[in-house]
Scaffold this motif. Structure first.
Motif, PDB file in Angstrom:
ATOM      1  N   ALA A  17      25.392  39.533  38.041  1.00 25.18           N
ATOM      2  CA  ALA A  17      26.278  39.704  39.195  1.00 25.18           C
ATOM      3  C   ALA A  17      25.574  39.329  40.485  1.00 25.18           C
ATOM      4  O   ALA A  17      26.152  38.729  41.382  1.00 25.18           O
ATOM      5  N   SER A  20      25.402  35.588  40.873  1.00 22.28           N
ATOM      6  CA  SER A  20      26.672  35.014  41.315  1.00 22.28           C
ATOM      7  C   SER A  20      26.923  35.281  42.790  1.00 22.28           C
ATOM      8  O   SER A  20      27.640  34.541  43.458  1.00 22.28           O
ATOM      9  N   HIS A  71      31.589  41.783  41.389  1.00 22.18           N
ATOM     10  CA  HIS A  71      32.358  42.410  40.315  1.00 22.18           C
ATOM     11  C   HIS A  71      33.857  42.212  40.551  1.00 22.18           C
ATOM     12  O   HIS A  71      34.622  41.961  39.613  1.00 22.18           O
ATOM     13  N   ASP A  74      34.982  38.832  39.604  1.00 19.09           N
ATOM     14  CA  ASP A  74      34.998  38.622  38.151  1.00 19.09           C
ATOM     15  C   ASP A  74      36.257  39.184  37.493  1.00 19.09           C
ATOM     16  O   ASP A  74      36.514  38.922  36.321  1.00 19.09           O
ATOM     17  N   SER A  75      37.040  39.981  38.229  1.00 18.94           N
ATOM     18  CA  SER A  75      38.262  40.563  37.688  1.00 18.94           C
ATOM     19  C   SER A  75      39.477  39.835  38.252  1.00 18.94           C
ATOM     20  O   SER A  75      39.628  39.717  39.467  1.00 18.94           O
TER      21      SER A  75
END
Length: 251
Positions: A17, A20, A71, A74-75
């Motif tokens: 994470a 990224s 995060h 990523d969703s």
């Protein structure tokens, strides 16, 4: 030249994470994060925390708010991220935060960020000439189940408000081979009434009925839900388990 290093203990998930998050640019003056994926996070102040609570997607512990925002990216469902500097907890939510006008106290340790993205990033399709998106769900549910699913994704069943909107939607539905498939859309009538309303109680002024519809007002199982099929509106029982169309805004 003397150099100092700071070491942090992180698990593999946090390392990924954090890597990224290198794509983020933090602007100190505007509190805006920008990414190479054409997304951004805008800092939100005075957030109504109570309004967000039912829409928590996940809670994790992260090393900093940059990782928390990663995060969220990523969703496909994440709209808002909240990072607590005290316990390093990261909560991501499926809705956009509303202003806190209820008197609820929000600790200054929680920093909230609203995501700005395109419909496609959330698995939705843009509704032409609007800031709204739609998605046809493959799962067959009752009207209640369909409504809850759309709410969990931060929206509601699609509200078709004009012939132009319907025509554009029909083109997409036909392209997917679903023109003759019945789909729940937003709209209902109260028992004994002939007026149709959206779920927010707004009275509907555009109703593109099929020939002979609506025809289920006096049935034993009242047909008080609205469905779309073959390009026309039909009334139907809320107990039918069929596919449905969700609508949400891009923010």
């Amino acid at each position: 030249m003397f150099r100092s290093f700071v070491y942090m203990k992180m698990d593999c998930r946090e390392v990924n994470a954090l890597l990224s998050s290198i794509f983020f640019l933090l602007c100190n003056t505007g509190s805006v994060f920008a990414t190479d994926r054409s997304s951004s996070f805008h800092r939100r102040e005075n957030v109504n925390l109570t309004q967000l609570q039912p829409f928590v997607l996940s809670t994790t512990t992260t090393v900093n708010e940059i990782v928390c925002l990663a995060h969220c990216l990523d969703s496909v469902l994440c709209v808002t991220a909240g990072y607590n500097g005290n316990d390093k907890s990261c909560r991501i939510y499926s809705v956009s935060p509303s202003p806190n006008d209820s008197g609820d106290t929000v600790t200054t340790q929680i920093k909230f960020y609203r995501r700005k993205a395109t419909c496609q990033e959330f698995g939705y399709t843009a509704i032409v000439n609007t800031s709204e998106c739609y998605k046809i769900h493959p799962t067959a549910l009752t009207k209640t189940g369909a409504s809850k699913e759309c709410q969990q994704e931060g929206g509601h069943l699609i509200r078709i408000t004009s012939s132009h909107m319907l025509e554009s939607l029909i083109v997409d539905i036909d392209y997917l081979g679903l023109l003759r498939t019945y789909l729940y859309i937003d709209g209902y009538r109260r028992q004994g009434e002939t007026i149709w309303r959206f779920s927010d109680e707004t009275i509907m002024t555009f109703l593109h009925w099929n020939i002979g519809e609506p025809n289920g007002m006096n049935h034993t199982n009242p047909e008080d839900a609205l469905i779309l099929g073959n390009g026309f509106f039909h009334d139907a029982p809320q107990s039918f388990e069929i596919r449905f169309i969700c609508q949400r805004s891009i923010f």
